[in-house]
Motif scaffolding. Structure first.
Motif, PDB file in Angstrom:
ATOM      1  N   ALA A 160       0.836  -1.208   0.000  1.00  0.00           N
ATOM      2  CA  ALA A 160       0.000   0.000   0.000  1.00  0.00           C
ATOM      3  C   ALA A 160       0.868   1.254   0.000  1.00  0.00           C
ATOM      4  N   LEU A 161       1.951   1.236   0.764  1.00  0.00           N
ATOM      5  CA  LEU A 161       2.865   2.378   0.799  1.00  0.00           C
ATOM      6  C   LEU A 161       3.561   2.569  -0.542  1.00  0.00           C
ATOM      7  N   ARG A 162       4.032   1.470  -1.119  1.00  0.00           N
ATOM      8  CA  ARG A 162       4.722   1.573  -2.410  1.00  0.00           C
ATOM      9  C   ARG A 162       3.808   2.192  -3.450  1.00  0.00           C
ATOM     10  N   ARG A 163       2.567   1.725  -3.510  1.00  0.00           N
ATOM     11  CA  ARG A 163       1.616   2.240  -4.496  1.00  0.00           C
ATOM     12  C   ARG A 163       1.276   3.707  -4.230  1.00  0.00           C
ATOM     13  N   PRO A 174       1.330  13.942   0.464  1.00  0.00           N
ATOM     14  CA  PRO A 174       2.200  13.510   1.561  1.00  0.00           C
ATOM     15  C   PRO A 174       1.426  13.125   2.815  1.00  0.00           C
ATOM     16  N   GLU A 175       0.333  13.839   3.089  1.00  0.00           N
ATOM     17  CA  GLU A 175      -0.444  13.533   4.297  1.00  0.00           C
ATOM     18  C   GLU A 175      -0.999  12.106   4.256  1.00  0.00           C
ATOM     19  N   TYR A 176      -1.389  11.648   3.064  1.00  0.00           N
ATOM     20  CA  TYR A 176      -1.913  10.297   2.926  1.00  0.00           C
ATOM     21  C   TYR A 176      -0.811   9.260   3.140  1.00  0.00           C
ATOM     22  N   VAL A 177       0.359   9.508   2.528  1.00  0.00           N
ATOM     23  CA  VAL A 177       1.476   8.585   2.695  1.00  0.00           C
ATOM     24  C   VAL A 177       1.899   8.537   4.161  1.00  0.00           C
ATOM     25  N   GLN A 178       1.959   9.698   4.815  1.00  0.00           N
ATOM     26  CA  GLN A 178       2.340   9.730   6.219  1.00  0.00           C
ATOM     27  C   GLN A 178       1.324   9.004   7.091  1.00  0.00           C
TER      28      GLN A 178
END
Length: 205
Positions: free
Chosen positions: A52-55, A63-67
């Motif tokens: 999920a992080l890679r995608r 960035p807020e979503y990845v964080q």
């Protein structure tokens, strides 16, 4: 809250191999990672997190979503620390510090999570696995097994990987400079590295 240590290192340093071998030996040191082989029970849901992080990062999400996804891993480590079984010493994988360091290097540091991550309890000590970037590049299949959180640039090459790993090491050393850090030299076989890690923890207990 139990005493715990962090097994720190840059990418492809051999961290997963060492944690797996320590888990197989049993004993008082309990490895903690969100690597799939070390997840159990309700924590098994985290096996989907790396993909999920890679995608999310590769697709250019905010960035807020990845964080927010990364914070799931941080919350997992905190939960394990405060729910540690009596008589066990936790050995937590390097993402305890690498998450924040990688966010800074990849332009993801702005957002609501940085102060929360810095509020986590600090370990009794850190074991820093050394690795030559060239060796790490070969372990990564010369880039074939890298994810976007392990190199600079849109696609992996040895220059972008080496620069990222050197910068990452500098960030990790700076982040842990106030702690007791034991360096585990490069070039050892996995068994010797495991003995070094366990011996250091045992001497400090």
């Amino acid at each position: 809250m139990t005493d715990f240590w962090v097994l720190l290192g840059t990418d492809q340093c051999g961290k997963s191999t060492i944690l797996d071998r320590i888990a197989a030996r049993g004993g008082p040191v309990l490895p903690v990672s969100y690597d799939a082989p070390l997840l159990f029970g309700e924590y098994r849901a985290l096996t989907a997190l790396p993909e999920a992080l890679r995608r999310a990062f590769a697709s250019g999400h905010a960035p807020e979503y990845v964080q927010a996804l990364l914070n799931v891993a941080v919350a997992y480590y905190r939960d394990r620390i405060f729910r540690a079984p009596p008589g066990r010493t936790l050995l937590i994988d390097s993402y305890y510090y690498k998450i924040l360091a990688k966010c800074r290097l990849l332009g993801l540091a702005d957002g609501p999570w940085q102060e929360h991550w810095r509020s986590l309890p600090q370990p009794r000590g850190v074991l820093l696995l050394e690795v030559d970037p060239g060796t790490a590049w070969r372990r990564a299949g010369e880039g074939a097994r890298l994810n976007p959180f392990e190199h600079y640039g849109p696609t992996p090459d040895i220059d972008g990987f080496t620069r990222f790993q050197l910068d990452l090491r500098a960030e990790l050393v700076a982040e842990t400079r106030q702690l007791h850090v034991e360096r585990v030299p490069a070039g050892q076989d996995a068994g010797a590295a495991v003995d070094h890690v366990l011996g250091t923890i045992e001497e400090a207990t």
